[in-house]
Write an enzyme that holds these catalytic residues in place. Structure first.
Site, PDB file in Angstrom:
ATOM      1  N   ASP A 103      -8.107 -14.233  37.541  1.00 34.04           N
ATOM      2  CA  ASP A 103      -6.973 -13.374  37.235  1.00 34.04           C
ATOM      3  C   ASP A 103      -6.904 -12.222  38.230  1.00 34.04           C
ATOM      4  O   ASP A 103      -7.907 -11.830  38.836  1.00 34.04           O
ATOM      5  CB  ASP A 103      -7.104 -12.803  35.820  1.00 34.04           C
ATOM      6  CG  ASP A 103      -6.961 -13.873  34.751  1.00 34.04           C
ATOM      7  OD1 ASP A 103      -6.487 -14.978  35.068  1.00 34.04           O
ATOM      8  OD2 ASP A 103      -7.343 -13.593  33.595  1.00 34.04           O
ATOM      9  N   LYS A 104      -5.723 -11.651  38.368  1.00 33.37           N
ATOM     10  CA  LYS A 104      -5.516 -10.574  39.331  1.00 33.37           C
ATOM     11  C   LYS A 104      -6.479  -9.422  39.114  1.00 33.37           C
ATOM     12  O   LYS A 104      -6.955  -8.794  40.071  1.00 33.37           O
ATOM     13  CB  LYS A 104      -4.062 -10.087  39.256  1.00 33.37           C
ATOM     14  CG  LYS A 104      -3.662  -9.128  40.359  1.00 33.37           C
ATOM     15  CD  LYS A 104      -2.175  -8.813  40.272  1.00 33.37           C
ATOM     16  CE  LYS A 104      -1.759  -7.866  41.391  1.00 33.37           C
ATOM     17  NZ  LYS A 104      -0.304  -7.552  41.328  1.00 33.37           N
TER      18      LYS A 104
END
Length: 238
Positions: A103-104
């Site tokens: 995930d970012k």
């Protein structure tokens, strides 16, 4: 292999650029300036240099990145920097892709390669390759929560998660090491939500038998050693 093909495959330049480099004397083979783009080289034994820098033939490249937060696990993105952009100066960089996604806002170990077959095998749902995360929680987990995670929890998918492994450091009760064997969307966050907890920080520290090099600062990367590449391959052969 023709010299110009060798240099193109090593991302030195396009066909016309490579021919121009050879004419300008920027390319040498075994210490002798190359005279012709169509000369034959043995990619395994001949020593080719470009601007006096060695150019070693590699069909595949493997990099370990300590992914920072705010970077997207993709090859291209219209709104944010990507993990591949961090390796833009490396040979084969234009062909590299991340193996799986973080995930970012997740940090830690991310493998980048151009070896599609190995990537496919590492990500195959049938192989259940381990991924271990250091998870900083909103509050400590209970023994009951650990038992549920280790049995598999319902995160809203068709099937519960596979049984996980959980360890808790006595000095940091709000931090756990969680090992999962799947790669579902936002899986760790959804697992913690299923036991009534939240995630404040998430860092992947191992993928299969490959562990994050803790000397790498966030955003830094390096090539895998031959031993580490072998570790990855044994992760999917056990």
């Amino acid at each position: 292999m023709r010299l110009d093909k060798f240099l193109r495959e090593m991302n030195i330049g396009t066909r016309s650029q490579v021919k121009n480099y050879i004419r300008q004397g920027f390319v040498a083979v075994n210490g002798i300036p190359a005279k012709s783009a169509d000369m034959k080289v043995d990619e395994n034994t001949d020593k080719v240099t470009f601007r006096e820098r060695p150019v070693q033939f590699r069909k595949y490249s493997y990099y370990m990145l300590n992914k920072p937060a705010g970077i997207v696990s993709a090859t291209t993105d219209n709104t944010a920097d990507t993990v591949v952009s961090l390796l833009k100066d490396e040979i084969h960089a234009g062909e590299l892709f991340p193996v799986g996604r973080l995930d970012k806002d997740t940090t830690g170990l991310l493998l980048l390669t151009n070896d599609g077959e190995l990537a496919h095998r590492l990500l195959s749902p049938a192989r259940h390759v381990d991924k271990t995360y250091q998870v900083t929680l909103e509050h400590p987990v209970s023994r009951h929560d650990i038992d549920r995670l280790e049995a598999g929890v319902d995160i809203g998918d068709e099937k519960p998660t596979l049984p996980a492994r959980v360890s808790v450091a006595a000095e940091y009760p709000d931090t756990i090491l969680l090992t999962i064997h799947e790669g579902r969307f936002h899986q760790v966050k959804r697992m913690m939500l299923a036991v009534g907890n939240g995630v404040r920080g998430l860092k992947r520290i191992s993928f299969g038998k490959l562990c994050l090099d803790e000397t790498l600062k966030e955003g830094d990367y390096r090539e895998l050693t031959p031993a580490e590449i072998e570790l990855l391959k044994t992760s999917i052969s056990d």
